[in-house]
Design a protein around this motif. Structure first.
Motif, PDB file in Angstrom:
ATOM      1  N   GLY A  32      25.103 -14.595 -11.846  1.00  0.00           N
ATOM      2  CA  GLY A  32      24.199 -15.396 -10.882  1.00  0.00           C
ATOM      3  C   GLY A  32      24.188 -16.869 -11.057  1.00  0.00           C
ATOM      4  O   GLY A  32      23.827 -17.210 -10.008  1.00  0.00           O
ATOM      5  N   THR A  33      24.255 -17.168 -12.156  1.00  0.00           N
ATOM      6  CA  THR A  33      24.062 -18.580 -12.412  1.00  0.00           C
ATOM      7  C   THR A  33      25.046 -19.064 -13.180  1.00  0.00           C
ATOM      8  O   THR A  33      25.625 -18.295 -14.089  1.00  0.00           O
ATOM      9  CB  THR A  33      22.642 -19.054 -13.166  1.00  0.00           C
ATOM     10  N   SER A  34      25.475 -20.482 -13.047  1.00  0.00           N
ATOM     11  CA  SER A  34      26.628 -20.985 -13.652  1.00  0.00           C
ATOM     12  C   SER A  34      26.231 -22.631 -13.936  1.00  0.00           C
ATOM     13  O   SER A  34      25.674 -22.991 -13.391  1.00  0.00           O
ATOM     14  CB  SER A  34      28.144 -21.133 -13.022  1.00  0.00           C
ATOM     15  N   PRO A  35      26.613 -23.116 -15.180  1.00  0.00           N
ATOM     16  CA  PRO A  35      26.300 -24.324 -15.464  1.00  0.00           C
ATOM     17  C   PRO A  35      27.003 -25.427 -14.556  1.00  0.00           C
ATOM     18  O   PRO A  35      26.832 -26.451 -14.519  1.00  0.00           O
ATOM     19  CB  PRO A  35      26.617 -24.631 -16.976  1.00  0.00           C
ATOM     20  N   PHE A  52      39.497 -26.673  -7.319  1.00  0.00           N
ATOM     21  CA  PHE A  52      38.153 -26.728  -8.164  1.00  0.00           C
ATOM     22  C   PHE A  52      37.767 -25.362  -8.043  1.00  0.00           C
ATOM     23  O   PHE A  52      37.448 -24.608  -7.096  1.00  0.00           O
ATOM     24  CB  PHE A  52      37.306 -27.509  -7.217  1.00  0.00           C
ATOM     25  N   ALA A  53      37.667 -24.838  -9.319  1.00  0.00           N
ATOM     26  CA  ALA A  53      37.442 -23.197  -9.567  1.00  0.00           C
ATOM     27  C   ALA A  53      36.517 -23.316 -10.643  1.00  0.00           C
ATOM     28  O   ALA A  53      36.272 -23.605 -11.837  1.00  0.00           O
ATOM     29  CB  ALA A  53      38.703 -22.419  -9.683  1.00  0.00           C
ATOM     30  N   ARG A  54      35.255 -22.391 -10.204  1.00  0.00           N
ATOM     31  CA  ARG A  54      34.184 -21.879 -11.412  1.00  0.00           C
ATOM     32  C   ARG A  54      34.357 -20.439 -11.456  1.00  0.00           C
ATOM     33  O   ARG A  54      34.597 -19.838 -10.433  1.00  0.00           O
ATOM     34  CB  ARG A  54      32.970 -22.155 -10.708  1.00  0.00           C
ATOM     35  N   ALA A  55      34.397 -20.150 -12.875  1.00  0.00           N
ATOM     36  CA  ALA A  55      34.741 -18.628 -13.453  1.00  0.00           C
ATOM     37  C   ALA A  55      33.626 -18.202 -14.245  1.00  0.00           C
ATOM     38  O   ALA A  55      33.190 -18.945 -15.027  1.00  0.00           O
ATOM     39  CB  ALA A  55      35.982 -18.594 -13.569  1.00  0.00           C
ATOM     40  N   GLN A  56      33.241 -16.805 -14.127  1.00  0.00           N
ATOM     41  CA  GLN A  56      32.384 -16.339 -15.237  1.00  0.00           C
ATOM     42  C   GLN A  56      33.313 -15.346 -15.799  1.00  0.00           C
ATOM     43  O   GLN A  56      33.500 -14.168 -15.136  1.00  0.00           O
ATOM     44  CB  GLN A  56      31.265 -15.651 -14.453  1.00  0.00           C
ATOM     45  N   VAL A  57      33.940 -15.369 -17.110  1.00  0.00           N
ATOM     46  CA  VAL A  57      34.930 -14.485 -17.532  1.00  0.00           C
ATOM     47  C   VAL A  57      33.977 -13.542 -18.258  1.00  0.00           C
ATOM     48  O   VAL A  57      33.073 -14.001 -19.052  1.00  0.00           O
ATOM     49  CB  VAL A  57      35.950 -15.125 -18.374  1.00  0.00           C
ATOM     50  N   GLY A  89      31.912 -17.641 -21.442  1.00  0.00           N
ATOM     51  CA  GLY A  89      32.664 -17.348 -20.511  1.00  0.00           C
ATOM     52  C   GLY A  89      32.355 -18.157 -19.109  1.00  0.00           C
ATOM     53  O   GLY A  89      33.272 -17.693 -18.364  1.00  0.00           O
ATOM     54  N   GLN A  90      31.416 -18.882 -19.199  1.00  0.00           N
ATOM     55  CA  GLN A  90      31.359 -19.671 -17.974  1.00  0.00           C
ATOM     56  C   GLN A  90      32.421 -20.939 -18.035  1.00  0.00           C
ATOM     57  O   GLN A  90      32.696 -21.746 -19.280  1.00  0.00           O
ATOM     58  CB  GLN A  90      29.956 -20.231 -18.235  1.00  0.00           C
ATOM     59  N   VAL A  91      33.221 -21.036 -17.189  1.00  0.00           N
ATOM     60  CA  VAL A  91      34.542 -21.898 -17.131  1.00  0.00           C
ATOM     61  C   VAL A  91      34.618 -22.662 -15.598  1.00  0.00           C
ATOM     62  O   VAL A  91      34.164 -21.975 -14.541  1.00  0.00           O
ATOM     63  CB  VAL A  91      35.887 -21.018 -17.208  1.00  0.00           C
ATOM     64  N   LEU A  92      35.005 -23.897 -15.993  1.00  0.00           N
ATOM     65  CA  LEU A  92      35.249 -24.612 -14.614  1.00  0.00           C
ATOM     66  C   LEU A  92      36.766 -25.179 -14.808  1.00  0.00           C
ATOM     67  O   LEU A  92      37.283 -25.571 -15.933  1.00  0.00           O
ATOM     68  CB  LEU A  92      34.393 -25.727 -14.507  1.00  0.00           C
ATOM     69  N   PHE A  93      37.467 -25.129 -13.709  1.00  0.00           N
ATOM     70  CA  PHE A  93      38.941 -25.456 -13.881  1.00  0.00           C
ATOM     71  C   PHE A  93      39.416 -26.383 -12.600  1.00  0.00           C
ATOM     72  O   PHE A  93      38.920 -26.036 -11.661  1.00  0.00           O
ATOM     73  CB  PHE A  93      39.745 -24.316 -14.009  1.00  0.00           C
ATOM     74  N   PRO A 128      23.512 -21.471  -8.831  1.00  0.00           N
ATOM     75  CA  PRO A 128      23.720 -20.132  -8.474  1.00  0.00           C
ATOM     76  C   PRO A 128      25.376 -20.075  -8.237  1.00  0.00           C
ATOM     77  O   PRO A 128      26.020 -20.977  -7.445  1.00  0.00           O
ATOM     78  CB  PRO A 128      22.955 -19.640  -7.229  1.00  0.00           C
ATOM     79  N   LEU A 129      25.866 -18.832  -8.389  1.00  0.00           N
ATOM     80  CA  LEU A 129      27.107 -18.615  -8.160  1.00  0.00           C
ATOM     81  C   LEU A 129      27.311 -17.174  -7.871  1.00  0.00           C
ATOM     82  O   LEU A 129      27.137 -16.272  -8.524  1.00  0.00           O
ATOM     83  CB  LEU A 129      28.000 -18.848  -9.604  1.00  0.00           C
ATOM     84  N   LYS A 130      27.522 -16.892  -6.644  1.00  0.00           N
ATOM     85  CA  LYS A 130      27.335 -15.657  -5.898  1.00  0.00           C
ATOM     86  C   LYS A 130      28.600 -14.667  -6.500  1.00  0.00           C
ATOM     87  O   LYS A 130      28.351 -13.405  -6.565  1.00  0.00           O
ATOM     88  CB  LYS A 130      27.404 -15.715  -4.269  1.00  0.00           C
ATOM     89  N   ARG A 131      29.713 -15.445  -6.651  1.00  0.00           N
ATOM     90  CA  ARG A 131      30.767 -14.300  -7.076  1.00  0.00           C
ATOM     91  C   ARG A 131      31.110 -14.845  -8.585  1.00  0.00           C
ATOM     92  O   ARG A 131      30.896 -15.752  -8.962  1.00  0.00           O
ATOM     93  CB  ARG A 131      31.798 -14.630  -6.169  1.00  0.00           C
ATOM     94  N   ALA A 132      32.054 -13.838  -9.051  1.00  0.00           N
ATOM     95  CA  ALA A 132      32.443 -14.140 -10.493  1.00  0.00           C
ATOM     96  C   ALA A 132      33.472 -15.588 -10.283  1.00  0.00           C
ATOM     97  O   ALA A 132      33.278 -16.136 -11.493  1.00  0.00           O
ATOM     98  CB  ALA A 132      33.228 -13.060 -11.025  1.00  0.00           C
TER      99      ALA A 132
END
Length: 459
Positions: free
Chosen positions: A224-227, A238-243, A284-288, A383-387
């Protein structure tokens, strides 16, 4: 309620008539719904021959030329454009099943084409009519029709298997629904044993959504949320991921593999000890991010490939002090230099950077890109709607792909896909506005994904 909704969806669209032993299925629930997608492909085809409908139209039907942008032309061939098209691609040929609106017109249109290659044999048994003739490729082509259902076939050899399979297909009163196709929205579906892709489009945009069983990616989860949720996309990628917790070790190992590639003299046991310790601290919160591509030398060399993409990765940690302690062994690595907030290490082809800012661990292969990412990390998340959510700059991607040379491809066949993408898609990417998308995990280790490709309003 969910079961009822799924059942209603399965019943809403005509199910595909799929032949046995099919490798790939192409299915359009309604032919008259393909005009928007055809409009995108026609525009894209001005820059990419692979996407041009003129290049692959002949593969849609073994006998007739189907113009997806002109339903009236297909109707003139006797086809019911409110009905489906299903193409079953097998090793021994292909079968295309359609619903006919005017059986006489359809039979005349197909007979005229079949007659060009030799003697046409026709017969009707128990309401099933078959037409068959030699094909230009040495096999046989023809169709089987019963009532409003017609399945045309084209075999690559003299075997009669495809005709028999076509006869079975037209005899089906209600073909089984495909739950994988029903799970993703689209007007055209491509299905294999490893997944399904659904396509839809307009003159200015393409939407691709599907599921895949064998993507080389870790499992993800949606929190739901990401740093990194409040950050604005920048750069080539630019990719944000929740592993998911079960995938953190896999993700860390991929970074460790990169380190081993460019630093073969780094002590293997220490590399493993550092990565194992870090894996325990990651949320598990990642930014690439990839800023750009600049190739320096031959891409056949692994270190050149690694440093070609100017990239950095940020990962949230639970205990900054523990992470700082886990990184301490890096000071003894060959070519290591201590920084105020981490380490810089010399490697084959360049330097890698490991830096810590609060609870954000950053790993990069370019000093400027790493520093820029560190400076842009926000204090609050969003917020981050998707993984996984990603943005691609198509123009920068085109410039990056253009740096793969023919000599590199001749020396390393693994680079052929990049060279092919540059040749076939590069001009289209250079004319595109944006590419965005997302990924989620799906049951049984699969992944669900979506991509949106936007073209400008005018060429």
């Amino acid at each position: 309620m969910l079961a009822l909704a799924l059942a209603a969806t399965l019943a809403a669209a005509p199910a595909p008539r799929v032949a046995a032993s099919t490798v790939t299925v192409l299915h359009a629930p309604q032919l008259d719904q393909l005009q928007g997608l055809n409009a995108f492909l026609t525009r894209a085809g001005a820059y990419s021959q692979m996407l041009n409908p003129e290049a692959w139209r002949g593969e849609l039907h073994p006998i007739l030329q189907l113009d997806l942008g002109k339903p009236e032309v297909m109707e003139a061939q006797g086809i019911d454009v409110t009905g489906p098209l299903t193409v079953s691609m097998r090793k021994d040929g292909r079968i295309a099943c359609t619903r006919v609106k005017d059986a006489k017109v359809f039979q005349e249109a197909t007979a005229n084409v079949l007659a060009r290659n030799g003697d046409v044999k026709a017969g009707t048994v128990k309401g099933v009519t078959t037409l068959r003739a030699p094909s230009a490729t040495g096999g046989f082509g023809g169709y089987v029709i019963k009532g409003q259902e017609a399945c045309a076939f084209l075999s690559t050899d003299s075997d009669d298997a495809l005709r028999k399979e076509a006869a079975k297909l037209v005899a089906q009163k209600a073909p089984a629904a495909d739950a994988r196709m029903a799970a993703v929205p689209g007007v055209l579906f491509v299905s294999t044993k490893d997944g399904v892709v659904a396509l839809d489009g307009t003159a200015t945009g393409l939407k691709v959504e599907g599921t895949a069983a064998k993507l080389p990616l870790p499992p993800f989860q949606t929190k739901g949320t990401s740093p990194y949720g409040a950050m604005s996309p920048a750069g080539l990628l630019f990719a944000r991921a929740q592993v998911a917790p079960t995938g953190v070790a896999q993700a860390v190992e991929s970074v460790a593999d990169a380190v081993r590639t460019v630093c073969p003299t780094c002590p293997a046991e220490d590399v493993k000890a550092v990565t194992d310790a870090l894996a325990k601290q990651l949320t598990g919160q990642v930014l690439f991010g990839v800023d750009s591509v600049a190739v320096r030398g031959s891409l056949r060399k692994p270190e050149v490939r690694f440093f070609a993409a100017k990239q950095a990765l940020a990962a949230e940690v639970t205990d900054a002090a523990a992470v700082k302690a886990a990184l301490a062994p890096l000071a003894k690595f060959p070519g290591a230099k201590a920084l105020e907030d981490g380490y810089a290490m010399e490697a084959k082809g360049g330097s890698v950077y490991v830096r810590l800012k609060g609870k954000q661990l950053v790993f990069g292969n370019d000093s400027t890109v790493t520093q820029t990412l560190l400076a842009s990390l926000p204090e609050k998340g969003g917020p981050l709607k998707r993984a996984v959510e990603f943005t691609l700059d198509p123009k920068k991607l085109a410039r990056g792909l253009s740096q793969v040379s023919l000599m590199d491809v001749m020396g390393d066949e693994r680079l052929a896909a990049f060279f092919g993408a540059s040749t076939e898609l590069g001009p289209l990417l250079a004319k595109s506005d944006s590419i965005t998308g997302w990924l989620d995990s799906a049951p049984n280790g699969a992944h669900r994904f979506q991509m949106n490709w936007s073209l400008p309003e005018k060429n």
